[in-house]
Design a protein around this motif. Structure first.
Motif, PDB file in Angstrom:
ATOM      1  N   ASN A  46      63.667  25.280  79.906  1.00 31.27           N
ATOM      2  CA  ASN A  46      63.809  25.159  78.462  1.00 31.27           C
ATOM      3  C   ASN A  46      64.403  23.812  78.100  1.00 31.27           C
ATOM      4  O   ASN A  46      65.225  23.268  78.842  1.00 31.27           O
ATOM      5  N   HIS A  48      66.232  21.817  74.681  1.00 33.97           N
ATOM      6  CA  HIS A  48      66.964  22.080  73.448  1.00 33.97           C
ATOM      7  C   HIS A  48      66.689  20.947  72.462  1.00 33.97           C
ATOM      8  O   HIS A  48      66.846  19.780  72.803  1.00 33.97           O
ATOM      9  N   THR A  69      68.567  16.881  79.508  1.00 30.37           N
ATOM     10  CA  THR A  69      69.068  17.777  80.550  1.00 30.37           C
ATOM     11  C   THR A  69      68.698  17.238  81.927  1.00 30.37           C
ATOM     12  O   THR A  69      67.790  16.393  82.051  1.00 30.37           O
ATOM     13  N   LYS A 117      66.633  24.668  68.166  1.00 27.76           N
ATOM     14  CA  LYS A 117      65.622  25.533  68.769  1.00 27.76           C
ATOM     15  C   LYS A 117      65.443  25.191  70.246  1.00 27.76           C
ATOM     16  O   LYS A 117      65.620  24.048  70.641  1.00 27.76           O
ATOM     17  N   GLU A 118      65.103  26.197  71.042  1.00 31.11           N
ATOM     18  CA  GLU A 118      64.773  25.964  72.457  1.00 31.11           C
ATOM     19  C   GLU A 118      63.288  26.198  72.649  1.00 31.11           C
ATOM     20  O   GLU A 118      62.712  27.112  72.068  1.00 31.11           O
ATOM     21  N   GLU A 120      60.274  26.346  75.786  1.00 25.46           N
ATOM     22  CA  GLU A 120      60.023  26.403  77.224  1.00 25.46           C
ATOM     23  C   GLU A 120      58.910  25.426  77.583  1.00 25.46           C
ATOM     24  O   GLU A 120      57.843  25.421  76.965  1.00 25.46           O
TER      25      GLU A 120
END
Length: 146
Positions: A46, A48, A69, A117-118, A120
């Protein structure tokens, strides 16, 4: 970006995260082979979404930041390694790579992304631009994450 089949042709405007900017390579077969090798063990993850920003030299390109990330930075660095392995060179003057890489989604008409919102990420697509700047793109290869 919506899943597209290998060999499919499309026009710009699909939502996507650029992993590395445009580059040039001489051997397409070697590129797609190494692309699959580099990314075939990648697991889905995921991302962000952060704040909306304006990019570009004139600050006229709307985008939404993606949190940098370890997973997205790993993909970026694997793509840079791929370039080294296939002898690629940048096709842009300022590639914004390595320490200058800022993960983001360019905001296009009709897409609704909101801060916090996340999303994938389940695949990575290798895209070729047509050389005549007609906004036509070709899907060269895709790796579906595990």
């Amino acid at each position: 970006m919506a899943d597209l089949a290998e060999g499919e042709v499309f026009k710009t405007g699909l939502a996507h995260i650029t992993v590395i900017p445009w580059f040039v390579v001489e051997d397409d077969q070697q590129l797609t082979k190494v692309f699959h090798q580099q990314f075939e063990q990648t697991k889905s993850f995921n991302v962000h979404l952060g704040s909306k920003v304006m990019f570009g030299p004139k600050k006229d390109v709307p985008a939404i930041l993606v949190t940098a990330t370890p997973e997205i930075l790993r993909i970026h660095h694997l793509a840079l390694d791929l370039m080294d392995k296939v002898g690629a060179r940048w096709a842009v003057k300022h590639p914004h790579a390595s320490k200058d890489y800022v993960p983001h989604i360019r905001l296009r008409e009709g897409f609704k992304f909101r801060e916090g919102k996340e999303i994938e990420l389940t695949s990575l697509i290798l895209v070729r631009a047509a050389r005549k700047e007609d906004n036509i793109r070709h899907v060269m290869a895709e790796v579906v994450f595990k």
